[in-house]
Design a protein around this motif. Structure first.
Motif, short mmCIF file in Angstrom:
data_model
loop_
_atom_site.label_atom_id
_atom_site.label_comp_id
_atom_site.label_asym_id
_atom_site.label_seq_id
_atom_site.Cartn_x
_atom_site.Cartn_y
_atom_site.Cartn_z
N ILE A 65 0.83 -1.20 0.00
CA ILE A 65 0.00 0.00 0.00
C ILE A 65 0.87 1.25 0.00
O ILE A 65 0.67 2.15 -0.80
CB ILE A 65 -0.94 0.00 1.22
CG1 ILE A 65 -1.93 -1.16 1.07
CG2 ILE A 65 -1.68 1.30 1.33
CD1 ILE A 65 -2.79 -1.39 2.27
N ASP A 66 1.83 1.31 0.86
CA ASP A 66 2.68 2.49 0.98
C ASP A 66 4.08 2.15 0.52
O ASP A 66 4.85 1.50 1.24
CB ASP A 66 2.72 2.99 2.43
CG ASP A 66 1.37 3.49 2.89
OD1 ASP A 66 0.69 4.12 2.07
OD2 ASP A 66 1.01 3.25 4.06
N LEU A 67 4.40 2.58 -0.69
CA LEU A 67 5.74 2.36 -1.22
C LEU A 67 6.56 3.63 -1.03
O LEU A 67 6.04 4.74 -1.18
CB LEU A 67 5.68 2.02 -2.71
CG LEU A 67 5.03 0.70 -3.09
CD1 LEU A 67 4.96 0.58 -4.60
CD2 LEU A 67 5.80 -0.47 -2.51
N PRO A 68 7.84 3.49 -0.74
CA PRO A 68 8.68 4.68 -0.69
C PRO A 68 8.81 5.30 -2.08
O PRO A 68 8.75 4.60 -3.10
CB PRO A 68 10.04 4.17 -0.19
CG PRO A 68 9.93 2.70 -0.11
CD PRO A 68 8.54 2.28 -0.39
#
Length: 126
Positions: free
Chosen positions: A7-10
């Protein structure tokens, strides 16, 4: 069912993945050119107003290299946004949805946009 997609990629990972795909790069740069156009609207309105205020204002405004550069950025971004917008419009109509045809359309879009950018540089700067 739980999705295994992250969901949260850098941001560095997103850039790394998208920099290898020309279709994604065209989409991202299309959005960037839209933001540039939006941000330059007040500047272009000021240039337009100054150039129409008087003959001296017209002569003064277009002798400035900075104004010429900003006008070129606006015209180049407008042309790039238009060309890539047509590419996206054709994709929305069902054309070039396969990987190979999408890459071909993206390559053609990049070539046409590059010709527009170079042509607009010659037109505005000289």
């Amino acid at each position: 069912m739980k999705s295994k997609r992250p969901i949260d990629l850098p941001l560095s990972q997103v850039i790394n993945v998208n920099s290898k795909n020309p279709i994604a790069l065209a989409s991202i740069t299309h959005r960037v050119s839209g933001v540039v156009l939006f941000l330059l609207i007040p500047v272009m309105l000021w240039i337009f107003q100054t150039s129409l205020a008087s003959a001296e204002g017209f002569a003064d405004i277009f002798t400035s290299p900075l104004v010429k550069f900003l006008a070129w950025i606006f015209v180049a971004a407008l042309g790039y946004h238009f060309v890539m917008g047509l590419k996206h419009l054709f994709a929305d109509m069902g054309m070039n949805e396969e990987l190979n045809s999408g890459r071909t359309a993206t390559f053609i879009g990049f070539v046409l946009a590059a010709l527009w950018v170079v042509g607009s540089f010659v037109w505005v700067m000289f």
